[in-house]
Design a protein around this motif. Structure first.
Motif, short mmCIF file in Angstrom:
data_model
loop_
_atom_site.label_atom_id
_atom_site.label_comp_id
_atom_site.label_asym_id
_atom_site.label_seq_id
_atom_site.Cartn_x
_atom_site.Cartn_y
_atom_site.Cartn_z
N LEU A 452 0.52 -1.16 0.14
CA LEU A 452 0.17 0.09 0.27
C LEU A 452 0.88 1.30 -0.18
CD1 LEU A 452 -2.44 -0.51 2.36
CD2 LEU A 452 -2.26 0.97 0.53
N THR A 453 1.63 1.58 1.21
CA THR A 453 2.85 2.78 0.85
C THR A 453 3.14 2.64 -0.29
OG1 THR A 453 4.14 1.33 2.31
CG2 THR A 453 2.55 2.42 3.71
N GLY A 454 3.85 1.98 -1.90
CA GLY A 454 4.88 1.29 -2.33
C GLY A 454 3.69 2.31 -3.08
N LEU A 455 2.17 2.49 -3.63
CA LEU A 455 1.57 2.52 -4.59
C LEU A 455 0.86 4.10 -3.64
CD1 LEU A 455 0.11 2.07 -6.93
CD2 LEU A 455 -1.56 0.77 -5.23
N VAL A 456 1.03 4.02 -2.46
CA VAL A 456 1.49 6.47 -2.58
C VAL A 456 1.96 6.44 -2.69
CG1 VAL A 456 0.33 7.29 -0.49
CG2 VAL A 456 -0.47 5.55 -0.29
N ASN A 457 2.96 5.83 -2.66
CA ASN A 457 4.60 6.34 -3.94
C ASN A 457 4.19 7.09 -4.76
OD1 ASN A 457 7.29 7.27 -3.23
ND2 ASN A 457 7.60 6.01 -4.65
N ALA A 458 3.40 5.84 -5.79
CA ALA A 458 4.36 5.77 -7.05
C ALA A 458 3.23 7.10 -6.97
CB ALA A 458 3.02 4.34 -7.57
N VAL A 459 1.04 7.03 -6.84
CA VAL A 459 0.92 8.44 -7.36
C VAL A 459 0.92 9.05 -6.93
CG1 VAL A 459 -2.01 8.67 -6.47
CG2 VAL A 459 -1.16 6.48 -6.54
N TYR A 460 1.64 9.45 -5.83
CA TYR A 460 1.96 10.92 -5.64
C TYR A 460 3.16 11.51 -6.46
CZ TYR A 460 4.95 14.20 -2.92
OH TYR A 460 5.35 15.11 -1.91
N ASN A 461 4.21 10.37 -6.59
CA ASN A 461 5.09 10.81 -7.59
C ASN A 461 4.85 10.90 -8.94
OD1 ASN A 461 7.50 11.13 -5.23
ND2 ASN A 461 7.55 9.74 -5.00
N ASN A 462 3.64 10.13 -9.16
CA ASN A 462 3.26 10.11 -11.00
C ASN A 462 4.08 9.64 -11.32
OD1 ASN A 462 1.15 10.36 -12.81
ND2 ASN A 462 2.39 12.53 -13.47
N HIS A 463 4.30 7.99 -10.81
CA HIS A 463 4.61 7.09 -11.78
C HIS A 463 4.21 6.93 -13.10
CE1 HIS A 463 8.68 7.59 -9.64
NE2 HIS A 463 8.07 7.06 -8.23
#
Ligand code: SF4
Ligand code: SF4
Length: 620
Positions: A452-463
């Motif tokens: 979950l935290t990785g996915l939040v990171n991905a959305v936030y950093n627009n990966h």
């Protein structure tokens, strides 16, 4: 009644090491237990989970080990005896709270079990978690047998309360998964009602408080060291000037070896059970009478380095060895023969190996490479992704679970894995660093654990990558434990919440989310294609219950498939998906009706339509 609740002290019961540990916790009056499942620790939690259904023990499968330890820390600081279990790599996840919990301490016993896995029977590394005791300043107990595992679990709770510190109970696979007759003890009453007394100047780890708590921790460590000097778990046996220091399962190999070599009159053993803090006085006394010393321990030279340091401090010149190219390795598990040979080499004793029974007439066990089960939905999902990404240069980060096996041919889906949850964050890194198409895989339980935290990171950093969440409705790899997305009615339990992965993913802000049924091959390929085409983070949730789990819940409606005469023998089925239900009879592909679960994936990919259901043959 659950067998571990048997209230007849003195009765002998055949128990698995993990059952003996669970029984020890019950006898110690444990009232609160938390875990994230992981082999080789899983059966401890399974037993406590079952017991919680029949008693007032609170048990939870937490979302990960960090959460499990934090929940446990609060319970133990409310005066309730608490047990927190995990496999060795779980300790890495729990390390953050552990380091500061050692400062803050506990009000009631808190035992943290780490099940280490030398040889990596079911793990990604063979780290030696005794270093976590050293790093955090928390005492460690290491049982040598199944019986001692029960006894030490109880002692660990007592020690924890004596010091006001959590205590680590460190086992290895060989102890967790051995069986022995264990004499039951008395079950202490459980104190389930805790209370929390506010004490912010001792319990809120802000810098000014922590500076003082660190002093307290070191004082506690000195106290623990003097307890270790007289602990019944640290003992010397035998006589002679050859010394052997050992702990854990190695103690058994050493005991056998010195008898087999006939050197029991020449050899003294220092068996350490409370291994951290290692007692300097006892070690010094032991070394003083020795001409040379061998340290026998699996894993890292944890005791060896300590014993050497003590010898140096005491100005003793006795030779001490352990890990060395010619002696013990830091790799893998030990075994009795190897330990005997090394002891013989070190002390210069003749080792006449015992007669090996002639097993030449016993047929060899057929080699079976690790494989996803017949009809496993992960195979179907991987096939869909493979087809959708055909012709693209794609990186496939993967994660920890059954689905990791997809890295093997013919699927070959899995390029990188380091730890739980890493597929999501490494997908971020690979896509940014290479600009290539990235498709990551993660299981449902692992997603809740740390994806979950990785996915939040991905959305936030627009990966820019696609994440495929392989949702098979359970924590399959460790034996079908529940997780926050599971319907607890399957376990006849009520009063639980249930979290929808789809709702979570959408709530995080992933713009492109699709849910597929992987046994519907064509539709799945189309959905994955659309996800790949999306610029940014896209998620495909592939939902199909684990076949073994479905079978155990009687939700698997099996209709075996067969290969008909239409087969042109080009073997696309074998080469593309490699279901273990396929076999070759002469040159012809056949399906084993006992293995086939009727997922129909092979029938959908066969270009000749040669695979059809077996008419009127239903099996369960
Ligand atoms: S146990 Fe379940 S998820 Fe794992 S390989 Fe078998 S069918 Fe697939
Ligand atoms: S239908 Fe085909 S792919 Fe599915 S389990 Fe049977 S043989 Fe394997």
């Amino acid at each position: 009644m659950h067998k571990l609740l048997t209230d007849s002290p003195g009765e002998k019961m055949l128990l698995l090491g993990n059952e003996a540990i669970a029984r020890g916790a019950i006898e110690a009056g444990v009232a609160f237990a938390t875990t994230y499942p992981g082999t080789p620790s899983s059966e401890i939690s399974l037993n406590l989970f079952q017991i919680s259904n029949e008693s007032d023990l609170y048990f939870e499968y937490s979302t990960n080990e960090k959460v499990a330890l934090e929940v446990a820390a609060a319970a133990a600081n409310s005066g309730v005896r608490t047990f927190c279990m995990m496999k060795h790599v779980g300790m890495n996840v729990a390390a953050d709270p552990l380091m500061t919990l050692a400062y803050v301490g506990v009000k009631a016993g808190l035992v943290i079990l780490t099940a280490d896995d030398p040889f990596m029977f079911s793990s990604q590394n063979e780290q030696d978690n005794r270093y976590y005791g050293k790093l955090s300043g928390v005492p460690i107990l290491e049982p040598s047998s199944v019986e001692e595992a029960r006894e030490m679990t109880i002692a660990a709770f007592d020690l924890s309360e004596q010091l006001g510190e959590p205590v680590i109970l460190r086992t290895t696979t060989r102890i967790n998964h051995s069986s022995a007759f264990v004499a039951l003890g008395t079950i202490q009453p459980r104190n389930t009602k805790g209370d929390f007394t506010k004490d912010p100047f001792n319990l809120v780890a802000v810098p000014a408080v922590s500076r003082r708590l660190h002093v307290r921790l070191l004082e506690n460590w000195a106290k623990a060291r003097s307890i270790a000097e007289t602990s019944v778990f640290n003992f010397i046996e035998g006589e002679g000037s050859w010394g052997i220091v050992c702990s854990g399962v190695s103690y058994n190999y050493v005991s056998d070896a010195i008898h087999e070599l006939g050197i029991q009159n020449k050899t003294r053993i220092l068996r350490l059970g409370l291994t951290h803090p290692t007692p300097p006085g006892r070690v010094k006394d032991f070394l003083t009478g020795c001409e040379k010393v061998l340290v026998v321990e699996e894993g890292e030279p944890f005791l060896e380095e300590t014993v050497m340091a003590f010898a140096q401090k005491a100005e003793l010149t006795v030779p001490i060895a352990g890990k060395d190219e010619t002696l013990f390795s830091r790799l893998y598990e030990f075994d009795p023969t190897m330990v005997r040979q090394v002891i013989a080499t070190y002390f210069g004793v003749d080792d006449t190996p015992s007669q090996v029974p002639d097993l030449s007439d016993i047929p060899e066990i057929p080699q079976r490479p690790p494989n996803l089960c017949a009809g496993c939905s992960h195979r179907a999902t991987y096939y869909a992704v493979k087809k959708a990404a055909e012709g693209m240069e794609t990186i496939f980060p993967t994660d920890i679970g059954c689905y990791t096996l997809g890295f093997l041919p013919p699927l070959s889906m899995g390029d990188f894995v380091i730890c739980m949850g890493s597929s999501v964050s490494t997908s971020c890194g690979f896509s940014k660093a290479t600009g290539k198409q990235v498709i990551g895989f993660i299981g449902d339980s692992t997603f809740f654990h740390s994806g979950l935290t990785g996915l939040v990171n991905a959305v936030y950093n627009n990966h820019n990558f696609t994440l495929v969440i392989l949702d098979n409705g359970t924590t399959a790899m460790t034996g079908h434990q529940p997780h926050p997305g599971v319907d607890m009615a399957n376990f006849n339990r009520s009063g639980y919440g249930r979290i929808s992965i789809e709702a979570v993913v959408r709530a995080i802000g992933v713009e492109h989310v699709s849910v597929i049924k992987p046994y519907k091959v064509k539709k799945s390929i189309e959905a994955v294609k659309a996800a790949i085409e999306h610029k940014g983070v896209s998620v495909v949730i592939s939902q199909e219950m684990c076949t073994l789990y479905a079978r155990s819940l009687k939700k698997l409606n099996v209709r075996a498939f067969q290969v008909t005469d239409k087969c042109k023998n080009h073997r696309d089925c074998i080469n593309e998906i490699g279901c273990p239900a396929f076999f070759l009879e002469g040159e012809r592909v056949q399906i084993d009706p006992n293995a086939c679960v009727g997922c129909a994936v092979c029938a959908q990919i066969c270009p000749e339509n040669a695979i059809t259901p077996v008419k009127d043959k239903k099996a369960g």
